[in-house]
Motif scaffolding. Sequence first.
Motif, PDB file in Angstrom:
ATOM      1  N   LEU A 117       0.851  -1.191   0.000  1.00  0.00           N
ATOM      2  CA  LEU A 117       0.000   0.000   0.000  1.00  0.00           C
ATOM      3  C   LEU A 117       0.887   1.240   0.000  1.00  0.00           C
ATOM      4  O   LEU A 117       1.798   1.349   0.830  1.00  0.00           O
ATOM      5  N   ASP A 118       0.624   2.151  -0.941  1.00  0.00           N
ATOM      6  CA  ASP A 118       1.408   3.389  -0.981  1.00  0.00           C
ATOM      7  C   ASP A 118       0.497   4.600  -0.912  1.00  0.00           C
ATOM      8  O   ASP A 118      -0.726   4.481  -0.822  1.00  0.00           O
ATOM      9  N   TYR A 119       1.099   5.785  -0.954  1.00  0.00           N
ATOM     10  CA  TYR A 119       0.365   7.052  -0.888  1.00  0.00           C
ATOM     11  C   TYR A 119       0.695   7.918  -2.102  1.00  0.00           C
ATOM     12  O   TYR A 119       0.828   9.131  -2.005  1.00  0.00           O
ATOM     13  N   GLY A 120       0.819   7.279  -3.243  1.00  0.00           N
ATOM     14  CA  GLY A 120       1.233   7.971  -4.457  1.00  0.00           C
ATOM     15  C   GLY A 120       0.114   8.325  -5.403  1.00  0.00           C
ATOM     16  O   GLY A 120       0.380   8.626  -6.577  1.00  0.00           O
ATOM     17  N   GLY A 121      -1.140   8.295  -4.951  1.00  0.00           N
ATOM     18  CA  GLY A 121      -2.249   8.576  -5.855  1.00  0.00           C
ATOM     19  C   GLY A 121      -2.582   7.367  -6.701  1.00  0.00           C
ATOM     20  O   GLY A 121      -2.250   6.235  -6.354  1.00  0.00           O
ATOM     21  N   ALA A 185      -5.784  -2.168  -6.547  1.00  0.00           N
ATOM     22  CA  ALA A 185      -6.936  -1.442  -6.022  1.00  0.00           C
ATOM     23  C   ALA A 185      -6.434  -0.084  -5.534  1.00  0.00           C
ATOM     24  O   ALA A 185      -5.228   0.166  -5.474  1.00  0.00           O
ATOM     25  N   PHE A 186      -7.366   0.775  -5.144  1.00  0.00           N
ATOM     26  CA  PHE A 186      -6.994   2.120  -4.726  1.00  0.00           C
ATOM     27  C   PHE A 186      -7.718   2.470  -3.436  1.00  0.00           C
ATOM     28  O   PHE A 186      -8.904   2.178  -3.282  1.00  0.00           O
ATOM     29  N   HIS A 187      -6.988   3.070  -2.478  1.00  0.00           N
ATOM     30  CA  HIS A 187      -7.628   3.472  -1.226  1.00  0.00           C
ATOM     31  C   HIS A 187      -7.931   4.963  -1.267  1.00  0.00           C
ATOM     32  O   HIS A 187      -7.167   5.772  -1.795  1.00  0.00           O
ATOM     33  N   GLU A 188      -9.105   5.283  -0.715  1.00  0.00           N
ATOM     34  CA  GLU A 188      -9.664   6.622  -0.834  1.00  0.00           C
ATOM     35  C   GLU A 188      -9.547   7.401   0.480  1.00  0.00           C
ATOM     36  O   GLU A 188      -9.212   6.842   1.523  1.00  0.00           O
ATOM     37  N   THR A 189      -9.827   8.689   0.420  1.00  0.00           N
ATOM     38  CA  THR A 189      -9.721   9.534   1.607  1.00  0.00           C
ATOM     39  C   THR A 189     -10.665   9.114   2.720  1.00  0.00           C
ATOM     40  O   THR A 189     -10.387   9.345   3.894  1.00  0.00           O
ATOM     41  N   ASP A 190     -11.797   8.474   2.371  1.00  0.00           N
ATOM     42  CA  ASP A 190     -12.756   8.054   3.396  1.00  0.00           C
ATOM     43  C   ASP A 190     -12.475   6.651   3.932  1.00  0.00           C
ATOM     44  O   ASP A 190     -13.272   6.114   4.715  1.00  0.00           O
ATOM     45  N   GLY A 191     -11.368   6.050   3.522  1.00  0.00           N
ATOM     46  CA  GLY A 191     -11.000   4.729   4.015  1.00  0.00           C
ATOM     47  C   GLY A 191     -11.516   3.583   3.172  1.00  0.00           C
ATOM     48  O   GLY A 191     -11.178   2.425   3.437  1.00  0.00           O
ATOM     49  N   SER A 192     -12.326   3.861   2.168  1.00  0.00           N
ATOM     50  CA  SER A 192     -12.838   2.807   1.294  1.00  0.00           C
ATOM     51  C   SER A 192     -11.820   2.477   0.211  1.00  0.00           C
ATOM     52  O   SER A 192     -10.788   3.147   0.070  1.00  0.00           O
ATOM     53  N   SER A 199     -10.742  11.279  -8.048  1.00  0.00           N
ATOM     54  CA  SER A 199     -10.276  12.525  -7.438  1.00  0.00           C
ATOM     55  C   SER A 199      -9.976  12.383  -5.949  1.00  0.00           C
ATOM     56  O   SER A 199      -9.208  13.165  -5.386  1.00  0.00           O
ATOM     57  N   SER A 200     -10.587  11.395  -5.288  1.00  0.00           N
ATOM     58  CA  SER A 200     -10.360  11.204  -3.852  1.00  0.00           C
ATOM     59  C   SER A 200      -9.382  10.074  -3.557  1.00  0.00           C
ATOM     60  O   SER A 200      -9.241   9.648  -2.413  1.00  0.00           O
ATOM     61  N   THR A 201      -8.685   9.578  -4.573  1.00  0.00           N
ATOM     62  CA  THR A 201      -7.733   8.479  -4.389  1.00  0.00           C
ATOM     63  C   THR A 201      -6.486   8.956  -3.654  1.00  0.00           C
ATOM     64  O   THR A 201      -5.888   9.965  -4.029  1.00  0.00           O
ATOM     65  N   VAL A 202      -6.123   8.234  -2.606  1.00  0.00           N
ATOM     66  CA  VAL A 202      -4.933   8.556  -1.822  1.00  0.00           C
ATOM     67  C   VAL A 202      -3.716   7.813  -2.370  1.00  0.00           C
ATOM     68  O   VAL A 202      -2.625   8.360  -2.475  1.00  0.00           O
ATOM     69  N   GLY A 203      -3.911   6.539  -2.700  1.00  0.00           N
ATOM     70  CA  GLY A 203      -2.797   5.734  -3.189  1.00  0.00           C
ATOM     71  C   GLY A 203      -3.270   4.383  -3.677  1.00  0.00           C
ATOM     72  O   GLY A 203      -4.468   4.096  -3.684  1.00  0.00           O
TER      73      GLY A 203
END
Length: 215
Positions: A117-121, A185-192, A199-203
Amino acid sequence: MNIILTVQEFATNSPATKTQILFCDWAAQDQRLAGKTRFERGVCFIPADLSAVAHVRGYIESVAGMFDLSEQSVFELALVADELVANAILASYARNGAENIVLKWTMQNGVFSLSVLDYGGGFKLSDVFEEIPRGEDLGSFLRSLKEYREARKALIPLNGSLIEHLRFGRGLRIISNLVRKLDIAFHETDGSTARTPGSSTVGSIVTVEYVAEAA
């Protein structure tokens, strides 16, 4: 049921941030092993510094060694982990270098699973595979190659100092040829989580399944 846990911690030699890498392994103790413990899963917390990659590679080699795997499987698993973590560091540092990358592993029925899991969008796998230098003749190919290289230059920390690194995207190509399954997969700002970046993708969360061979 007794839960066994080990924790290892290594400095990344980063003078700027004093960051460290943390490895945790755990398993239920199997009475059939006469008191011996073979860890079945683990997690790593990895700073966005390239000096951590060598530690992760060594860690995965030692983990693979617990399962009496062939030299080829140990090498390939370490290579997969190396590429996944290097990619995650490259992506995360540009977007949020303060966050730790998280690597998880499990071993079950001869299948070794790795998830990073990363935080690179977000990114699209098809874009990674399709973005290659092109040209109708040698001259246009060389111009395309130069543009390709220039677009992928990035400053990345190594032992706390910024170095220039070329992000070629070859890691996922290498990995896809070695593993049984590659999933993104991609993790979002709301934890989903989501299957496509938005646009809300964290990484990203890259998960692979590798069929291991016994020694």
